[in-house]
Design a protein around this motif. Structure first.
Motif, PDB file in Angstrom:
ATOM      1  N   VAL A 148      24.025  10.223 -38.016  1.00 32.56           N
ATOM      2  CA  VAL A 148      23.143  11.017 -37.150  1.00 32.56           C
ATOM      3  C   VAL A 148      23.910  12.208 -36.585  1.00 32.56           C
ATOM      4  O   VAL A 148      23.393  13.332 -36.532  1.00 32.56           O
ATOM      5  N   THR A 149      25.159  11.976 -36.181  1.00 30.18           N
ATOM      6  CA  THR A 149      25.988  13.071 -35.655  1.00 30.18           C
ATOM      7  C   THR A 149      26.197  14.145 -36.710  1.00 30.18           C
ATOM      8  O   THR A 149      26.144  15.344 -36.419  1.00 30.18           O
ATOM      9  N   TRP A 150      26.439  13.731 -37.949  1.00 29.58           N
ATOM     10  CA  TRP A 150      26.577  14.686 -39.042  1.00 29.58           C
ATOM     11  C   TRP A 150      25.317  15.547 -39.188  1.00 29.58           C
ATOM     12  O   TRP A 150      25.393  16.769 -39.359  1.00 29.58           O
TER      13      TRP A 150
ATOM     14  N   SER B 216      22.516  18.938 -26.045  1.00 27.67           N
ATOM     15  CA  SER B 216      22.268  17.984 -24.959  1.00 27.67           C
ATOM     16  C   SER B 216      22.451  16.546 -25.430  1.00 27.67           C
ATOM     17  O   SER B 216      23.032  15.723 -24.716  1.00 27.67           O
ATOM     18  N   VAL B 217      21.955  16.241 -26.628  1.00 28.09           N
ATOM     19  CA  VAL B 217      22.092  14.887 -27.164  1.00 28.09           C
ATOM     20  C   VAL B 217      23.564  14.535 -27.366  1.00 28.09           C
ATOM     21  O   VAL B 217      24.018  13.441 -26.988  1.00 28.09           O
ATOM     22  N   LEU B 218      24.312  15.468 -27.947  1.00 30.78           N
ATOM     23  CA  LEU B 218      25.731  15.204 -28.202  1.00 30.78           C
ATOM     24  C   LEU B 218      26.510  15.033 -26.901  1.00 30.78           C
ATOM     25  O   LEU B 218      27.397  14.177 -26.801  1.00 30.78           O
ATOM     26  N   ILE B 219      26.174  15.833 -25.891  1.00 26.07           N
ATOM     27  CA  ILE B 219      26.838  15.712 -24.587  1.00 26.07           C
ATOM     28  C   ILE B 219      26.470  14.385 -23.919  1.00 26.07           C
ATOM     29  O   ILE B 219      27.335  13.678 -23.393  1.00 26.07           O
TER      30      ILE B 219
ATOM     31  N   LYS C 265      28.256  11.376 -25.248  1.00 27.97           N
ATOM     32  CA  LYS C 265      29.626  11.266 -24.753  1.00 27.97           C
ATOM     33  C   LYS C 265      29.657  10.700 -23.337  1.00 27.97           C
ATOM     34  O   LYS C 265      30.570   9.949 -22.975  1.00 27.97           O
ATOM     35  N   LEU C 266      28.665  11.083 -22.538  1.00 28.53           N
ATOM     36  CA  LEU C 266      28.630  10.617 -21.148  1.00 28.53           C
ATOM     37  C   LEU C 266      28.238   9.145 -21.051  1.00 28.53           C
ATOM     38  O   LEU C 266      28.704   8.428 -20.163  1.00 28.53           O
ATOM     39  N   GLN C 267      27.344   8.699 -21.958  1.00 31.23           N
ATOM     40  CA  GLN C 267      26.866   7.313 -21.929  1.00 31.23           C
ATOM     41  C   GLN C 267      27.394   6.570 -23.160  1.00 31.23           C
ATOM     42  O   GLN C 267      26.692   6.390 -24.148  1.00 31.23           O
TER      43      GLN C 267
END
Length: 715
Positions: free
Chosen positions: A286-288, A321-324, A327-329
């Protein structure tokens, strides 16, 4: 290799039995290579046949659509001006840049003319490569100039055959996606058949050839096929890298060829977000995919000279926003059911707030207003308050931007597509809900669900296509123009389900009729029966359609274009409706005041000002507005001035009256704050040749459809 040896100290009878077993094992070993070889040969044969059928199906669809286009217009026999007029509205505008590049003395001069264009919008110099998605026209014009084909094919045919060739790629990509999902090329064949038999609802390429979506959707289909393959588990490293390359290239080309790319890819990003949150896709993959979307869009942004509309898109803000937020959660996918559900809701809230915050910040920094008309339209469409905004109402009143008509489902049902789609959708939704519940209840992250004695599973690629078809279905239901994104995928999804062993296995287990042989019978017999039904019912109609010959006929527009070419200066500036002016630019090369490419705030304001020719305004006011854009000639159309196509309140003159605070014509209610206009309608009154009008406007051309007036310069 399994070796068997005789034990020591055993009885003769036991040795005899063991020897028999040894012989059977040796025979089995001798048979295994033969079995593997046969399976490999069968796989190669199936792949060869399926691939050949895919290519043939794509080519036949392309030829079929090209033949329909020829038969409908008699394109090969009509004059060049008639061919160009057949490219209606924005289609003509895009094709004009292909023509402009071919007519340029050199390629560098052609590029310079596009980057420093002062004919598309009068009294302004704009960068067309920045403003519009026309790199495909540039690329085709370069190919036509470089390749030694000028003696064999006309420029217009090179252009339209390229588009019809892309349709072959489109159908082949749909075929391959269905094949990948189901495991048999029979489903791909059924998807292609459904695409063709539902042609009215799956494509409009034969009568809107240069439209941006006809360039973009083939690459979108390739991207979906590549993503479907990429989401398969246990891919080899080389296969994974090549698939990522295919996804990137198709995403890039899709983004480069359509101005609405960001909205379509936002829907894709939402698909990935939903499935990732429910733990139904591998997080790394998904990140890719998020990264590829961002990279492809930013590369297009660079090629479009840092187009601010791309930088301010919701897609970029959402993906960041999703990627950030991820990382936060970090512990989002651990804990009990209620714990995970709470974390998921918090994650959704964080992503939403961060997206709106980033998007707002970017738009303020860039002072971006190019896409505000889209959000005004969406706000009014979904009932968040009525609007008198001219641009929003212009979209709201167009049938293409309305709700999907009910008769669409009647046509889709006639080919059995809709019934099959609902059947497959129902089963996969049940499976997806079961797996999602399992994932939220257990942190072992397995895409399966135990129900009684049976296990329900959902492959990642199936889950992706399921949420994809649901979200794009909602988009199509709300906006008819977007149905082509849904109906083509509907063909893929329905055909996959009918040929999928997993779907039939799940259904037969649920009704306690499970048997491997039944699965094999169902997944092959039902698609074959549907194919036979489609051939029987629709083949005669398709043959009749191919034999029906028509001819392009629009003498009034042809007369107008010929008059402009012969009677007006080449540097003359023309004002009129967006749709007509696109044809004026293509056929005559004259300078325009406005055009149909509506994704620019200043152009929208200019268009509203030009359209005052159909409002209730004084002649001196209209003259002043038109002259402020350098207008020399204005074209009035009776079809707009006396429009009857739309209902009251949606006619162009009504939209202008409402925006100007004037009461609408004809019987019916008006808002209480609307007032009577102080002047008659300009497009009607000017035809009376009264002194207040002849002082500013002189009629120089007239036929049954058009009236052309020359503006005086000394007023």
């Amino acid at each position: 290799m399994i070796s068997i040896r005789q034990r020591k100290g055993i009885q003769t009878t036991e040795v005899s039995e063991d020897y028999v077993a040894q012989e059977e094992n040796v025979k089995l070993e001798n048979k295994l290579p033969s079995s593997c070889t046969n399976r490999r040969l069968w796989t190669i044969l199936s792949f060869t046949i399926g691939g050949t059928v895919a290519l043939c199906t794509g080519l036949l669809t392309s030829v079929y659509l090209a033949t329909l286009h020829e038969n409908d217009l008699w394109f090969s026999n009509i004059k060049e001006v008639e061919r160009e007029i057949s490219f209606r509205t924005e289609c003509g505008l895009y094709y004009s840049y292909y023509k402009q590049m071919l007519q340029a003395p050199t390629l560098m001069q052609g590029f310079h003319g596009l980057i420093y264009d002062n004919k598309t919008e009068s009294m302004r110099t704009i960068n067309l490569l920045q403003r519009m998605n026309i790199y495909q026209e540039v690329f085709l014009s370069i190919l036509y100039r470089v390749l030694p084909i000028q003696k064999y094919i006309e420029p217009v045919y090179f252009y339209i055959y390229t588009l019809f060739g892309l349709q072959a790629i489109y159908v082949t990509a749909l075929y391959i996606t269905s094949w990948l999902l189901s495991g048999t090329w029979l489903s791909g064949l059924l998807a292609a058949f459904w695409y063709v038999t539902n042609r009215i609802d799956t494509t409009r390429v034969e009568f809107t050839i240069p439209l941006r979506e006809n360039w973009a959707l083939p690459f979108f289909a390739i991207q979906i096929a590549a993503i479907t393959y990429f989401l398969r588990p246990n891919l080899q490293p080389l296969s994974q890298r090549l698939t990522l390359l295919a996804i990137f290239l198709s995403t890039f080309l899709f983004s480069l060829t359509w101005q609405f790319n960001q909205f379509m890819m936002l829907m894709q990003a939402l698909v990935l977000f939903i499935l990732d949150s429910l733990d139904m896709l591998p997080a790394v993959k998904v990140t890719w995919l998020y990264g590829i979307q961002l990279t492809g869009l930013l590369l297009v942004c660079i090629l479009q000279f840092f187009n601010s509309m791309i930088l301010g898109s919701l897609l970029i803000s959402f993906n960041l926003s999703v990627l950030i937020a991820r990382k936060l959660q970090k512990n989002l996918k651990t804990g009990s059911f209620l714990n995970r559900l709470g974390k998921l809701l918090l994650h959704l809230f964080v992503v939403l707030c961060l997206t709106l915050f980033l998007n707002n910040i970017i738009k303020k920094i860039l002072n971006l207003k190019s896409d505000e008309h889209i959000f005004k339209f969406l706000k009014a469409k979904f009932g968040f308050g009525a609007t008198r905004d001219f641009d929003a109402n212009l979209y709201l009143c167009e049938e293409a931007f309305g709700l999907l008509p009910f008769n669409t489902f009647e046509r889709l049902s006639d080919t059995l597509l809709f019934y099959a789609y609902i059947f497959v959708l129902s089963i996969t939704v049940i499976a997806a809900l079961a797996v999602a519940l399992r994932n939220l209840s257990d942190s072992t992250n397995q895409s399966t669900y135990k129900m009684g004695e049976y296990t329900i599973g959902l492959k990642p690629e199936t889950a992706y296509n399921l949420i994809h078809t649901i979200l794009f279905g909602f988009l199509a239901l709300s906006t008819m123009r977007m149905k082509y994104l849904w109906t083509s995928h509907m063909c893929v999804f329905a055909s996959f389900g009918l040929c999928s062993p997993e779907i039939w296995e799940l259904l037969l287990k649920l009704i306690h009729l499970y048997n491997p042989k039944r699965i094999c019978i169902m997944r092959y017999s039902i698609p074959i029966l549907i194919l036979l039904y489609l051939c029987y019912k629709f083949w005669p109609g398709m043959m009749d359609e191919l034999s029906e010959l028509r001819e392009f006929y629009d003498p009034d527009t042809v007369e107008l274009m010929n008059w402009i070419n012969s009677k007006t200066p080449r540097k003359a500036v023309f004002a009129g409706s967006m749709q007509l002016l696109a044809g004026v630019k293509l056929c005559t090369g004259r300078t325009l005041t406005n055009h149909p490419h509506y994704e620019d705030n200043s152009l929208r304001e200019r268009t509203k000002a030009v359209y005052q020719i159909y409002a209730k305004r004084a002649p001196e006011e209209v003259h002043a507005l038109l002259r402020s854009f350098g207008t020399d000639y204005v074209i009035l159309e009776d079809s707009i001035c006396y429009e009857r196509r739309h209902r009251r309140g949606c006619r162009l003159r009504d939209l202008l009256d409402i925006a100007n605070g004037h009461m609408m014509d004809g019987p019916g209610k008006n808002d209480p704050d609307l007032k009577l206009a102080g002047h008659p309608r300009f497009c009607e009154e000017i035809k009376r040749n009264l002194p207040p009008y002849t002082a500013y406007f002189t009629r120089v051309f007239q036929n049954k459809t058009f009236h052309v007036y020359k503006l005086s310069r000394n007023k």
